[in-house]
Design a protein around this motif. Structure first.
Motif, PDB file in Angstrom:
ATOM      1  N   ASP A  70      16.632 -14.769 -67.724  1.00  0.00           N
ATOM      2  CA  ASP A  70      17.722 -15.443 -67.022  1.00  0.00           C
ATOM      3  C   ASP A  70      17.497 -16.954 -66.972  1.00  0.00           C
ATOM      4  N   ASP A  71      16.623 -17.455 -67.848  1.00  0.00           N
ATOM      5  CA  ASP A  71      16.376 -18.893 -67.922  1.00  0.00           C
ATOM      6  C   ASP A  71      17.680 -19.637 -68.207  1.00  0.00           C
ATOM      7  N   PRO A  72      18.051 -20.613 -67.382  1.00  0.00           N
ATOM      8  CA  PRO A  72      19.349 -21.291 -67.538  1.00  0.00           C
ATOM      9  C   PRO A  72      19.560 -21.965 -68.883  1.00  0.00           C
ATOM     10  N   GLU A  73      18.509 -22.600 -69.432  1.00  0.00           N
ATOM     11  CA  GLU A  73      18.674 -23.277 -70.718  1.00  0.00           C
ATOM     12  C   GLU A  73      18.954 -22.282 -71.836  1.00  0.00           C
ATOM     13  N   ILE A  74      18.240 -21.178 -71.841  1.00  0.00           N
ATOM     14  CA  ILE A  74      18.469 -20.180 -72.875  1.00  0.00           C
ATOM     15  C   ILE A  74      19.833 -19.536 -72.692  1.00  0.00           C
ATOM     16  N   CYS A  75      20.209 -19.301 -71.456  1.00  0.00           N
ATOM     17  CA  CYS A  75      21.496 -18.664 -71.180  1.00  0.00           C
ATOM     18  C   CYS A  75      22.682 -19.608 -71.371  1.00  0.00           C
ATOM     19  N   SER A  76      22.423 -20.900 -71.575  1.00  0.00           N
ATOM     20  CA  SER A  76      23.511 -21.879 -71.673  1.00  0.00           C
ATOM     21  C   SER A  76      24.309 -21.761 -72.961  1.00  0.00           C
ATOM     22  N   HIS A  77      23.758 -21.076 -73.970  1.00  0.00           N
ATOM     23  CA  HIS A  77      24.490 -20.871 -75.224  1.00  0.00           C
ATOM     24  C   HIS A  77      24.048 -19.541 -75.820  1.00  0.00           C
ATOM     25  N   PRO A  78      24.979 -18.735 -76.313  1.00  0.00           N
ATOM     26  CA  PRO A  78      24.614 -17.402 -76.812  1.00  0.00           C
ATOM     27  C   PRO A  78      23.725 -17.401 -78.051  1.00  0.00           C
ATOM     28  N   ALA A  79      23.619 -18.535 -78.749  1.00  0.00           N
ATOM     29  CA  ALA A  79      22.744 -18.589 -79.919  1.00  0.00           C
ATOM     30  C   ALA A  79      21.291 -18.832 -79.527  1.00  0.00           C
ATOM     31  N   ASN A  80      21.066 -19.377 -78.340  1.00  0.00           N
ATOM     32  CA  ASN A  80      19.698 -19.600 -77.886  1.00  0.00           C
ATOM     33  C   ASN A  80      19.020 -18.260 -77.636  1.00  0.00           C
ATOM     34  N   CYS A  81      17.707 -18.232 -77.774  1.00  0.00           N
ATOM     35  CA  CYS A  81      17.017 -16.963 -77.530  1.00  0.00           C
ATOM     36  C   CYS A  81      15.550 -17.186 -77.205  1.00  0.00           C
ATOM     37  N   LEU A  82      14.960 -16.166 -76.608  1.00  0.00           N
ATOM     38  CA  LEU A  82      13.544 -16.131 -76.305  1.00  0.00           C
ATOM     39  C   LEU A  82      12.896 -15.106 -77.222  1.00  0.00           C
ATOM     40  N   MET A  83      11.933 -15.543 -78.035  1.00  0.00           N
ATOM     41  CA  MET A  83      11.217 -14.659 -78.937  1.00  0.00           C
ATOM     42  C   MET A  83       9.778 -14.519 -78.434  1.00  0.00           C
ATOM     43  N   VAL A  84       9.270 -13.288 -78.439  1.00  0.00           N
ATOM     44  CA  VAL A  84       7.970 -13.023 -77.809  1.00  0.00           C
ATOM     45  C   VAL A  84       7.157 -12.044 -78.651  1.00  0.00           C
ATOM     46  N   ARG A  85       5.863 -12.273 -78.671  1.00  0.00           N
ATOM     47  CA  ARG A  85       4.917 -11.304 -79.242  1.00  0.00           C
ATOM     48  C   ARG A  85       3.834 -11.041 -78.218  1.00  0.00           C
ATOM     49  N   VAL A  86       3.684  -9.784 -77.807  1.00  0.00           N
ATOM     50  CA  VAL A  86       2.657  -9.392 -76.849  1.00  0.00           C
ATOM     51  C   VAL A  86       1.476  -8.822 -77.624  1.00  0.00           C
ATOM     52  N   GLY A  87       0.343  -9.496 -77.568  1.00  0.00           N
ATOM     53  CA  GLY A  87      -0.838  -9.041 -78.285  1.00  0.00           C
ATOM     54  C   GLY A  87      -1.336  -7.698 -77.771  1.00  0.00           C
ATOM     55  N   CYS A  88      -1.980  -6.953 -78.630  1.00  0.00           N
ATOM     56  CA  CYS A  88      -2.407  -5.593 -78.271  1.00  0.00           C
ATOM     57  C   CYS A  88      -3.537  -5.586 -77.251  1.00  0.00           C
ATOM     58  N   LYS A  89      -4.175  -6.741 -76.995  1.00  0.00           N
ATOM     59  CA  LYS A  89      -5.269  -6.811 -76.025  1.00  0.00           C
ATOM     60  C   LYS A  89      -4.840  -7.441 -74.701  1.00  0.00           C
ATOM     61  N   VAL A  90      -3.546  -7.656 -74.532  1.00  0.00           N
ATOM     62  CA  VAL A  90      -3.029  -8.253 -73.303  1.00  0.00           C
ATOM     63  C   VAL A  90      -2.972  -7.183 -72.214  1.00  0.00           C
ATOM     64  N   PRO A  91      -3.537  -7.441 -71.034  1.00  0.00           N
ATOM     65  CA  PRO A  91      -3.505  -6.439 -69.964  1.00  0.00           C
ATOM     66  C   PRO A  91      -2.105  -6.269 -69.369  1.00  0.00           C
ATOM     67  N   LEU A  92      -1.867  -5.102 -68.800  1.00  0.00           N
ATOM     68  CA  LEU A  92      -0.572  -4.809 -68.196  1.00  0.00           C
ATOM     69  C   LEU A  92      -0.233  -5.807 -67.090  1.00  0.00           C
ATOM     70  N   SER A  93      -1.240  -6.264 -66.357  1.00  0.00           N
ATOM     71  CA  SER A  93      -0.996  -7.217 -65.270  1.00  0.00           C
ATOM     72  C   SER A  93      -0.368  -8.503 -65.791  1.00  0.00           C
ATOM     73  N   SER A  94      -0.768  -8.957 -66.985  1.00  0.00           N
ATOM     74  CA  SER A  94      -0.186 -10.166 -67.570  1.00  0.00           C
ATOM     75  C   SER A  94       1.238  -9.919 -68.039  1.00  0.00           C
ATOM     76  N   ILE A  95       1.490  -8.752 -68.581  1.00  0.00           N
ATOM     77  CA  ILE A  95       2.850  -8.410 -69.017  1.00  0.00           C
ATOM     78  C   ILE A  95       3.787  -8.396 -67.823  1.00  0.00           C
ATOM     79  N   GLU A  96       3.334  -7.825 -66.713  1.00  0.00           N
ATOM     80  CA  GLU A  96       4.159  -7.777 -65.507  1.00  0.00           C
ATOM     81  C   GLU A  96       4.386  -9.175 -64.941  1.00  0.00           C
TER      82      GLU A  96
END
Length: 210
Positions: free
Chosen positions: A171-197
């Motif tokens: 719900d970041d305002p800058e990303i939501c300001s235009h439908p072409a904007n987007c958030l791309m993410v890669r979660v590494g396989c060693k990332v703990p659940l606490s960090s994902i949350e």
């Protein structure tokens, strides 16, 4: 958090010989190269070169470059998010931003953007991190590429997906300001659940959307 940096070098065929994709490049080595004059999307080439050296000096910073002999013709940056942006608010040591990717005009048909990203993630260097990229259409070279905003968005998504980065809602305002904007993410396989949350709480400030 350990910031693993394993230097790789890959040669990419080029009409005048070959280009070298390498990194993460240490700051002292980076300072001896020069920037191509077309690399001015974010600041003047000389200033951008100085910024790359500064990022390379950071514990978490990593710079992947493509060079034609001693001239940098493309680069990708990784660093912690700016403290003025919402992405730093979680105080996460394992959240790293893919900050910029730029390739000089005459070198864009050789797949070096993809090769630089693959070099950055080689040997599981970033498996202990959540890597994100904020894609804003106003940063895209629509004129130089000849693409419209949706074609460019598709190209960027395809590029990011080459290293398993995927679209994430926010719900970041800058990303939501235009439908072409987007958030791309890669979660590494060693990332703990606490960090994902914790990252989920940063992505969504409006709790009813979470």
């Amino acid at each position: 958090m350990e910031h693993l940096k394993i230097v790789h070098e890959v040669r990419v065929p080029f009409p005048q010989g070959s280009l070298i994709v390498e990194g993460p490049v240490p700051p002292d080595q980076l300072s001896h190269y020069e920037m191509h004059t077309d690399l001015d999307a974010f600041r003047r080439p000389k200033d951008q070169h100085a910024a790359l050296v500064e990022i390379a000096e950071l514990a978490e910073g990593r710079i992947i470059i493509t060079r034609d002999k001693q001239t940098i013709v493309g680069y990708v940056t990784f660093h912690y998010p700016d403290e003025m942006e919402r992405w730093s608010e979680g105080g996460m040591k394992d959240l790293v931003e893919l900050g910029a990717i730029e390739v000089a005009n005459d070198y864009r048909a050789y797949g070096i953007g993809k090769q630089m990203l693959q070099t950055a993630f080689a040997d599981e260097q970033l498996e202990n991190a959540i890597v994100f990229a904020t894609e804003y259409y106003w940063h895209w070279d629509l004129d130089g590429s000849g693409l419209n905003v949706w074609e460019y968005r598709s190209m960027m998504e395809k590029l990011m997906k080459s290293v398993d980065m995927v679209w994430f809602a926010t719900d970041d305002p800058e990303i939501c300001s235009h439908p072409a904007n987007c958030l791309m993410v890669r979660v590494g396989c060693k990332v703990p659940l606490s960090s994902i949350e914790r990252f989920d709480r940063v992505r969504f400030k409006q709790r009813f959307m979470y």
